[in-house]
Design a protein around this motif. Structure first.
Motif, PDB file in Angstrom:
ATOM      1  N   ASP A   1       0.806  -1.408   0.002  1.00 61.54           N
ATOM      2  CA  ASP A   1       0.225   0.179  -0.086  1.00 61.54           C
ATOM      3  C   ASP A   1       0.862   1.114   0.030  1.00 61.54           C
ATOM      4  OD1 ASP A   1      -2.259  -1.413   0.013  1.00 61.54           O
ATOM      5  OD2 ASP A   1      -2.394  -1.598   2.141  1.00 61.54           O
ATOM      6  N   LEU A   2       2.213   1.214   0.073  1.00 66.02           N
ATOM      7  CA  LEU A   2       2.941   2.087  -0.134  1.00 66.02           C
ATOM      8  C   LEU A   2       2.827   2.858  -1.657  1.00 66.02           C
ATOM      9  CD1 LEU A   2       6.160   1.187   1.745  1.00 66.02           C
ATOM     10  CD2 LEU A   2       4.697   2.781   2.619  1.00 66.02           C
ATOM     11  N   LYS A   3       3.164   3.974  -1.727  1.00 65.38           N
ATOM     12  CA  LYS A   3       3.077   4.673  -3.190  1.00 65.38           C
ATOM     13  C   LYS A   3       3.978   3.834  -4.146  1.00 65.38           C
ATOM     14  CE  LYS A   3       3.876   9.059  -5.521  1.00 65.38           C
ATOM     15  NZ  LYS A   3       4.213  10.366  -5.534  1.00 65.38           N
ATOM     16  N   ASP A   4       3.545   3.433  -5.230  1.00 64.56           N
ATOM     17  CA  ASP A   4       4.126   2.810  -6.242  1.00 64.56           C
ATOM     18  C   ASP A   4       4.791   1.452  -5.845  1.00 64.56           C
ATOM     19  OD1 ASP A   4       3.855   5.103  -7.756  1.00 64.56           O
ATOM     20  OD2 ASP A   4       5.758   6.189  -7.197  1.00 64.56           O
ATOM     21  N   ALA A   5       4.232   0.861  -4.723  1.00 63.44           N
ATOM     22  CA  ALA A   5       4.637  -0.382  -4.290  1.00 63.44           C
ATOM     23  C   ALA A   5       3.956  -1.736  -4.563  1.00 63.44           C
ATOM     24  CB  ALA A   5       4.951  -0.496  -2.944  1.00 63.44           C
ATOM     25  N   ALA A   6       2.811  -1.448  -5.084  1.00 63.21           N
ATOM     26  CA  ALA A   6       2.163  -2.440  -5.559  1.00 63.21           C
ATOM     27  C   ALA A   6       2.662  -3.531  -6.400  1.00 63.21           C
ATOM     28  CB  ALA A   6       0.647  -2.018  -6.172  1.00 63.21           C
TER      29      ALA A   6
ATOM     30  N   PHE B   1       5.596  -4.593  -6.723  1.00 64.96           N
ATOM     31  CA  PHE B   1       6.528  -5.310  -5.978  1.00 64.96           C
ATOM     32  C   PHE B   1       5.949  -6.211  -4.956  1.00 64.96           C
ATOM     33  CE2 PHE B   1       8.746  -1.171  -7.148  1.00 64.96           C
ATOM     34  CZ  PHE B   1       9.531  -1.816  -8.162  1.00 64.96           C
ATOM     35  N   GLY B   2       4.614  -6.078  -4.872  1.00 61.02           N
ATOM     36  CA  GLY B   2       3.981  -6.694  -3.621  1.00 61.02           C
ATOM     37  C   GLY B   2       4.273  -8.315  -3.549  1.00 61.02           C
ATOM     38  N   PRO B   3       3.914  -9.056  -4.674  1.00 65.16           N
ATOM     39  CA  PRO B   3       4.114 -10.317  -4.702  1.00 65.16           C
ATOM     40  C   PRO B   3       5.569 -10.754  -4.389  1.00 65.16           C
ATOM     41  CG  PRO B   3       2.755  -9.696  -6.549  1.00 65.16           C
ATOM     42  CD  PRO B   3       3.295  -8.642  -5.874  1.00 65.16           C
ATOM     43  N   ALA B   4       6.545 -10.165  -4.809  1.00 66.31           N
ATOM     44  CA  ALA B   4       7.996 -10.541  -4.668  1.00 66.31           C
ATOM     45  C   ALA B   4       8.421 -10.054  -3.117  1.00 66.31           C
ATOM     46  CB  ALA B   4       8.850  -9.529  -5.449  1.00 66.31           C
TER      47      ALA B   4
ATOM     48  N   HIS C   1      13.695   5.559  -1.622  1.00 66.27           N
ATOM     49  CA  HIS C   1      12.970   4.960  -2.624  1.00 66.27           C
ATOM     50  C   HIS C   1      12.302   3.921  -2.426  1.00 66.27           C
ATOM     51  CE1 HIS C   1      13.069   3.131  -6.762  1.00 66.27           C
ATOM     52  NE2 HIS C   1      13.183   4.142  -7.226  1.00 66.27           N
ATOM     53  N   VAL C   2      11.057   3.587  -3.035  1.00 62.85           N
ATOM     54  CA  VAL C   2      10.096   2.375  -2.806  1.00 62.85           C
ATOM     55  C   VAL C   2      11.092   1.160  -2.760  1.00 62.85           C
ATOM     56  CG1 VAL C   2       9.407   2.176  -5.251  1.00 62.85           C
ATOM     57  CG2 VAL C   2       8.067   1.493  -3.176  1.00 62.85           C
ATOM     58  N   GLU C   3      11.726   1.000  -3.519  1.00 57.56           N
ATOM     59  CA  GLU C   3      12.683  -0.465  -3.736  1.00 57.56           C
ATOM     60  C   GLU C   3      13.461  -0.679  -2.395  1.00 57.56           C
ATOM     61  OE1 GLU C   3      14.013  -1.801  -7.527  1.00 57.56           O
ATOM     62  OE2 GLU C   3      13.042  -0.186  -8.435  1.00 57.56           O
ATOM     63  N   SER C   4      13.943   0.589  -2.044  1.00 58.76           N
ATOM     64  CA  SER C   4      14.692   0.514  -0.614  1.00 58.76           C
ATOM     65  C   SER C   4      14.003   0.090   0.375  1.00 58.76           C
ATOM     66  CB  SER C   4      15.409   1.932  -0.382  1.00 58.76           C
ATOM     67  OG  SER C   4      16.395   2.126  -1.459  1.00 58.76           O
ATOM     68  N   THR C   5      12.586   0.393   0.681  1.00 61.07           N
ATOM     69  CA  THR C   5      11.828  -0.239   1.718  1.00 61.07           C
ATOM     70  C   THR C   5      11.903  -1.757   1.672  1.00 61.07           C
ATOM     71  OG1 THR C   5       9.753  -0.205   0.228  1.00 61.07           O
ATOM     72  CG2 THR C   5      10.453   1.786   1.881  1.00 61.07           C
ATOM     73  N   VAL C   6      12.411  -2.477   0.644  1.00 67.92           N
ATOM     74  CA  VAL C   6      12.435  -3.677   0.485  1.00 67.92           C
ATOM     75  C   VAL C   6      13.555  -4.419   1.377  1.00 67.92           C
ATOM     76  CG1 VAL C   6      12.628  -6.010  -0.984  1.00 67.92           C
ATOM     77  CG2 VAL C   6      10.994  -4.190  -1.558  1.00 67.92           C
TER      78      VAL C   6
END
Length: 218
Positions: free
Chosen positions: A101-106, A108-111, A188-193
């Motif tokens: 639910d983060l901005k632009d994260a959907a 990447f959700g399954p991964a 960056h959204v990918e950095s939240t991963v």
């Protein structure tokens, strides 16, 4: 004749981030991130309780508490991408959301579920006490949710909540990781991963068990 080892892609990326850091306006960076302190030629910041120093001369990052310990690639990337992406007007919202639910994260959700949440749940299945012990050791604040729930600080500006339900006769262990909705205003959204991966790795280490996450960030 000895062949010189070529640097890995990760090492090359770290070197590029160091060069970017050295070109940053440090005064402006400190305005965007008040948690930063400057002392003795270093920029200091805490990542999941680990006090780190970034050399203003070289861009190298070291662990202040364990000088001989090497930071993981994930930790290094998290610090540099925080510096690069934090917006001037970013602030905590107080609204907790799942990663997707983060901005632009959907996208990447399954991964994220497969690479972060499922390994997290398997690692602590049958060991909720170990999870609580690891979170406590990292200064986590206990939450009244799930079988085990804690709030941790990836950075002062990026809190993270881990929630765990242990396996029973009907269901396998499950886990979730929540962020303040503002997280992608700071990084960056990918950095939240990567933040989630580093957080779970650090919890496991603090609990005294072998980290087994979905990504090899060492």
């Amino acid at each position: 004749m000895e062949t010189k080892k070529r640097p890995s892609n990760y090492e090359l990326q770290v070197e590029e981030w160091q060069r970017r850091f050295l070109r940053m306006d440090i005064a402006e960076l400190c305005r965007r991130l008040p948690e930063i302190a400057i002392e003795n030629g270093d920029l200091k910041i805490t990542h999941f309780g680990r006090r780190c120093a970034v050399s203003l001369k070289t861009g190298m990052i070291r662990d202040l508490d364990e000088p001989t310990a090497a930071l993981s690639i994930g930790e290094i990337f998290n610090i540099f991408t925080l510096f690069a992406y934090a917006k001037p007007d970013a602030s905590l919202s107080g609204e907790w959301v799942a990663f997707a639910d983060l901005k632009d994260a959907a996208v990447f959700g399954p991964a994220f579920k497969k690479g972060n949440l499922e390994p997290f749940a398997r690692m602590f299945s049958g060991r909720p006490e170990a999870l609580a012990r690891g979170c406590e050791a990292m200064g986590g604040v206990r939450l009244n949710v799930g079988d085990v729930g804690y709030e941790l600080k990836a950075f002062e500006c990026i809190p993270m909540r881990v929630i765990f339900w242990d396996a029973d006769d009907e269901f396998e262990a499950q886990a979730n990781i929540l962020f303040d909705r503002s997280a992608t205003d700071f990084i960056h959204v990918e950095s939240t991963v990567t933040i989630a991966d580093v957080g779970v790795m650090r919890i496991a280490q603090a609990a005294g068990i072998e980290p087994k996450t979905g990504y090899d960030m060492q």
